[in-house]
Design an enzyme around this catalytic site. Structure first.
Site, short mmCIF file in Angstrom:
data_model
loop_
_atom_site.label_atom_id
_atom_site.label_comp_id
_atom_site.label_asym_id
_atom_site.label_seq_id
_atom_site.Cartn_x
_atom_site.Cartn_y
_atom_site.Cartn_z
N LEU A 76 0.79 -1.23 0.00
CA LEU A 76 0.00 0.00 0.00
C LEU A 76 0.82 1.28 0.00
O LEU A 76 0.26 2.38 0.06
CB LEU A 76 -1.02 0.01 1.15
CG LEU A 76 -1.91 -1.24 1.26
CD1 LEU A 76 -2.86 -1.10 2.44
CD2 LEU A 76 -2.67 -1.50 -0.03
N CYS A 77 2.15 1.18 -0.07
CA CYS A 77 2.97 2.39 -0.25
C CYS A 77 2.92 2.79 -1.72
O CYS A 77 2.86 1.94 -2.61
CB CYS A 77 4.44 2.12 0.14
SG CYS A 77 4.74 2.18 1.90
N HIS A 78 2.96 4.10 -1.95
CA HIS A 78 2.94 4.62 -3.31
C HIS A 78 4.34 4.58 -3.92
O HIS A 78 5.31 4.84 -3.20
CB HIS A 78 2.47 6.09 -3.32
CG HIS A 78 1.05 6.25 -2.92
ND1 HIS A 78 0.65 6.31 -1.60
CD2 HIS A 78 -0.08 6.37 -3.66
CE1 HIS A 78 -0.66 6.46 -1.54
NE2 HIS A 78 -1.13 6.50 -2.78
N GLU A 115 9.90 5.35 3.46
CA GLU A 115 11.13 5.23 2.67
C GLU A 115 12.35 5.45 3.56
O GLU A 115 13.35 4.72 3.46
CB GLU A 115 11.11 6.22 1.51
CG GLU A 115 10.15 5.86 0.39
CD GLU A 115 8.66 6.01 0.71
OE1 GLU A 115 7.84 5.48 -0.05
OE2 GLU A 115 8.31 6.64 1.74
N ASP A 129 24.66 -8.57 7.51
CA ASP A 129 25.02 -9.55 6.48
C ASP A 129 26.51 -9.52 6.16
O ASP A 129 27.14 -10.57 6.01
CB ASP A 129 24.21 -9.30 5.21
CG ASP A 129 24.51 -10.34 4.15
OD1 ASP A 129 24.42 -11.55 4.45
OD2 ASP A 129 24.84 -9.94 3.02
#
Length: 170
Positions: A76-78, A115, A129
């Protein structure tokens, strides 16, 4: 601020928020994460001696890429045309930590908080990592939004950021 859930329609189904009626404004968000590790791991990172390469350079690129792909990762993020993304590191040798601070900015109709948070999170995961072979007990924490500017709700600063600014200005 409304208590209405913006990502749920009248039938209770998930929906992307319609931003077509919102004004285009400069929007900016700053987020952070803290990565804790053994002293020897931090020394490897800072000296550039890690076998996998330049940990901070790779992590910075990963964070930038993550912000650009946030819409693909978080439902649902644009999809957004971001104008800038920065990822900065503050090592703390005393505490064996690296603080990650991200900034995301655009001229648009929706905010960039997700973001900035995604950039901070993926940057931290990349440090893990890159270093997991020398330190399996790295901790990622304190992921949070520090500040946001723009849009209808205006300027917001977290308690963490306000406290930090007071210390810096004292």
């Amino acid at each position: 601020m409304s208590n209405k859930l913006t990502h749920i329609n009248q039938k209770g189904h998930a929906q992307m928020v319609d931003v077509s009626d919102k004004q285009v404004t400069i929007r900016e968000a700053t987020a952070m994460a803290v990565v804790s590790m053994k002293q020897s791991t931090l020394e490897l990172i800072l000296s550039g001696s890690n076998a996998k390469g330049d940990v901070l350079a790779v992590a910075r690129i990963a964070g930038i890429c993550a912000a650009k792909k946030c819409w693909d990762l978080i439902p649902l993020c644009h999809p957004l045309m971001l104008s800038t993304i920065t990822v900065e590191f503050t090592p703390n040798e005393k505490n064996s930590t690296i603080e990650i601070k991200t900034l995301v900015k655009l001229d648009g109709k929706t905010g960039v908080e997700m973001e900035a948070l995604t950039a901070a999170s993926v940057t931290a995961l990349t440090i893990y990592d890159m270093c997991k072979t020398v330190d399996r007990f790295i901790k990622i924490g304190e992921i949070q939004l520090l500040e946001k500017k723009g849009g209808k709700s205006g300027h917001w600063i977290s308690d963490t950021q306000q406290s930090k600014r007071k210390l810096e200005n004292a």
